[in-house]
Design a protein around this motif. Sequence first.
Motif, PDB file in Angstrom:
ATOM      1  N   ALA A  43     -39.343 -77.164   5.900  1.00 42.27           N
ATOM      2  CA  ALA A  43     -39.083 -76.860   4.755  1.00 42.27           C
ATOM      3  C   ALA A  43     -38.872 -77.913   3.617  1.00 42.27           C
ATOM      4  N   GLY A  44     -38.750 -79.188   4.116  1.00 43.15           N
ATOM      5  CA  GLY A  44     -38.777 -80.362   3.440  1.00 43.15           C
ATOM      6  C   GLY A  44     -37.470 -80.889   3.468  1.00 43.15           C
ATOM      7  N   GLY A  45     -36.780 -80.447   4.510  1.00 41.80           N
ATOM      8  CA  GLY A  45     -35.416 -81.071   4.784  1.00 41.80           C
ATOM      9  C   GLY A  45     -34.168 -80.802   3.672  1.00 41.80           C
ATOM     10  N   GLY A  46     -34.437 -79.829   2.802  1.00 41.39           N
ATOM     11  CA  GLY A  46     -33.404 -79.483   1.839  1.00 41.39           C
ATOM     12  C   GLY A  46     -32.485 -78.651   2.580  1.00 41.39           C
ATOM     13  N   GLY A  47     -32.168 -78.407   3.895  1.00 39.12           N
ATOM     14  CA  GLY A  47     -31.068 -77.873   4.268  1.00 39.12           C
ATOM     15  C   GLY A  47     -31.208 -76.224   4.535  1.00 39.12           C
ATOM     16  N   LEU A  48     -32.296 -75.803   4.097  1.00 40.68           N
ATOM     17  CA  LEU A  48     -32.726 -74.427   4.279  1.00 40.68           C
ATOM     18  C   LEU A  48     -33.737 -74.157   5.208  1.00 40.68           C
ATOM     19  N   PRO A  49     -33.925 -73.406   6.190  1.00 37.99           N
ATOM     20  CA  PRO A  49     -34.874 -73.214   7.118  1.00 37.99           C
ATOM     21  C   PRO A  49     -36.186 -72.666   6.591  1.00 37.99           C
ATOM     22  N   ALA A  50     -37.078 -72.767   7.196  1.00 42.01           N
ATOM     23  CA  ALA A  50     -38.514 -72.410   6.451  1.00 42.01           C
ATOM     24  C   ALA A  50     -38.465 -70.879   6.240  1.00 42.01           C
ATOM     25  N   TRP A  51     -37.766 -69.980   6.837  1.00 36.85           N
ATOM     26  CA  TRP A  51     -38.091 -68.845   6.778  1.00 36.85           C
ATOM     27  C   TRP A  51     -37.241 -68.071   5.396  1.00 36.85           C
ATOM     28  N   GLN A  52     -36.326 -69.062   5.127  1.00 35.03           N
ATOM     29  CA  GLN A  52     -35.443 -68.745   3.720  1.00 35.03           C
ATOM     30  C   GLN A  52     -36.166 -69.416   2.532  1.00 35.03           C
ATOM     31  N   VAL A  53     -37.132 -70.238   2.552  1.00 35.25           N
ATOM     32  CA  VAL A  53     -37.726 -70.832   1.341  1.00 35.25           C
ATOM     33  C   VAL A  53     -38.806 -69.707   0.945  1.00 35.25           C
ATOM     34  N   ASP A  54     -38.647 -69.399  -0.443  1.00 39.98           N
ATOM     35  CA  ASP A  54     -39.487 -68.593  -1.241  1.00 39.98           C
ATOM     36  C   ASP A  54     -40.745 -69.430  -1.472  1.00 39.98           C
ATOM     37  N   PRO A  55     -41.923 -68.696  -0.832  1.00 42.66           N
ATOM     38  CA  PRO A  55     -43.126 -69.319  -1.493  1.00 42.66           C
ATOM     39  C   PRO A  55     -43.477 -69.467  -2.681  1.00 42.66           C
ATOM     40  N   LYS A  56     -42.915 -68.433  -3.584  1.00 44.19           N
ATOM     41  CA  LYS A  56     -43.245 -68.617  -5.112  1.00 44.19           C
ATOM     42  C   LYS A  56     -42.497 -69.563  -5.773  1.00 44.19           C
ATOM     43  N   THR A  57     -41.894 -70.216  -5.245  1.00 41.05           N
ATOM     44  CA  THR A  57     -41.192 -71.424  -5.851  1.00 41.05           C
ATOM     45  C   THR A  57     -41.493 -72.648  -5.334  1.00 41.05           C
ATOM     46  N   VAL A  58     -42.615 -72.730  -4.519  1.00 44.41           N
ATOM     47  CA  VAL A  58     -43.038 -74.062  -3.897  1.00 44.41           C
ATOM     48  C   VAL A  58     -44.310 -74.380  -4.839  1.00 44.41           C
ATOM     49  N   TYR A  59     -44.481 -75.588  -5.276  1.00 42.95           N
ATOM     50  CA  TYR A  59     -45.742 -76.141  -6.058  1.00 42.95           C
ATOM     51  C   TYR A  59     -46.600 -76.655  -4.741  1.00 42.95           C
ATOM     52  N   GLU A  60     -47.910 -76.031  -4.929  1.00 41.38           N
ATOM     53  CA  GLU A  60     -49.077 -76.674  -4.053  1.00 41.38           C
ATOM     54  C   GLU A  60     -50.286 -76.610  -4.885  1.00 41.38           C
ATOM     55  N   ASP A  61     -50.849 -77.849  -4.767  1.00 40.26           N
ATOM     56  CA  ASP A  61     -52.405 -77.776  -5.161  1.00 40.26           C
ATOM     57  C   ASP A  61     -53.293 -77.110  -4.193  1.00 40.26           C
ATOM     58  N   ARG A  62     -54.058 -76.205  -4.641  1.00 39.76           N
ATOM     59  CA  ARG A  62     -54.961 -75.424  -3.747  1.00 39.76           C
ATOM     60  C   ARG A  62     -56.122 -74.939  -4.605  1.00 39.76           C
ATOM     61  N   PRO A  63     -57.297 -75.424  -4.117  1.00 41.03           N
ATOM     62  CA  PRO A  63     -58.783 -74.974  -5.063  1.00 41.03           C
ATOM     63  C   PRO A  63     -58.654 -73.496  -5.024  1.00 41.03           C
ATOM     64  N   ASP A  64     -58.521 -72.956  -3.960  1.00 43.31           N
ATOM     65  CA  ASP A  64     -58.575 -71.289  -3.856  1.00 43.31           C
ATOM     66  C   ASP A  64     -57.663 -70.672  -4.677  1.00 43.31           C
ATOM     67  N   TYR A  65     -56.528 -71.381  -5.107  1.00 38.63           N
ATOM     68  CA  TYR A  65     -55.433 -70.664  -6.010  1.00 38.63           C
ATOM     69  C   TYR A  65     -54.967 -71.803  -7.027  1.00 38.63           C
ATOM     70  N   PRO A  66     -55.952 -72.108  -8.176  1.00 37.86           N
ATOM     71  CA  PRO A  66     -55.706 -73.130  -8.956  1.00 37.86           C
ATOM     72  C   PRO A  66     -54.285 -73.032  -9.809  1.00 37.86           C
ATOM     73  N   MET A  67     -53.895 -71.756  -9.916  1.00 38.86           N
ATOM     74  CA  MET A  67     -52.467 -71.566 -11.068  1.00 38.86           C
ATOM     75  C   MET A  67     -51.301 -71.513 -10.180  1.00 38.86           C
ATOM     76  N   PRO A  68     -50.657 -72.526  -9.714  1.00 42.02           N
ATOM     77  CA  PRO A  68     -49.356 -72.463  -8.808  1.00 42.02           C
ATOM     78  C   PRO A  68     -48.357 -71.577  -9.762  1.00 42.02           C
ATOM     79  N   ASN A  69     -47.476 -70.864  -9.061  1.00 38.64           N
ATOM     80  CA  ASN A  69     -46.181 -70.219  -9.748  1.00 38.64           C
ATOM     81  C   ASN A  69     -45.363 -71.176 -10.395  1.00 38.64           C
ATOM     82  N   VAL A  70     -44.849 -72.305 -10.115  1.00 36.72           N
ATOM     83  CA  VAL A  70     -44.045 -73.059 -10.526  1.00 36.72           C
ATOM     84  C   VAL A  70     -44.786 -74.405 -10.873  1.00 36.72           C
ATOM     85  N   PRO A  71     -44.234 -74.807 -12.039  1.00 38.08           N
ATOM     86  CA  PRO A  71     -44.896 -76.111 -12.633  1.00 38.08           C
ATOM     87  C   PRO A  71     -44.562 -77.335 -11.603  1.00 38.08           C
TER      88      PRO A  71
END
Length: 189
Positions: A43-71
């Motif tokens: 989860a990035g060591g932020g103290g939250l386990p991976a199952w508690q991290v909301d995928p909608k708030t994680v920035y990721e560069d992906r060619p199949d989904y070029p518009m991430p939800n967060v800046p």
Amino acid sequence: SLAEDRHFDRRLARRRKVMTHQLMRAVPRLVARRAFSTSIVRAGGGGLPAWQVDPKTVYEDRPDYPMPNVPYVSELSDTQKALKAKEAGDWKSLSEEELKQLYRIKFHKTLAEIEAPTGEWKTVTGGTCLIIALTLGLYIIQKKFAMPDMPHTCTYEYQEQAVKKQLQMRNNPVEGIASKWDYENNKWK
């Protein structure tokens, strides 16, 4: 002496039983602790386990989904805040450099940068060649030092003698090797 041996065997069996019981109790705890600690690392060591991290708030560069939800940049500096305020006005007043800075606030990479070759193939090819070379070296070492010589039954001379012996014995004359030999002319049919 026999009583002492029995007593010793009973004590040893009791110890084994206790150790097995302790191990059976400890293994699930250790596995759970390991799974929880690795999920926090993922989860990035932020103290939250991976199952508690909301995928909608994680920035990721992906060619199949070029518009991430967060800046890309979540906390703006003073110059970036001023630039965002200027963005609210007329876009024609923005310079090309300011437009690029605004783009970099929202996105980390352009689509061309995401799809650009990374050169990872070189690492994969090198690793594959290294594994093949190590395997080949190990095979050669085993062939030279560890493996015994081939048995004499694998030589061509022995195999020829075995065929001659089978022909002399007329071994399996209906469908076998003797059925394919012409005994009158001493040659194969």
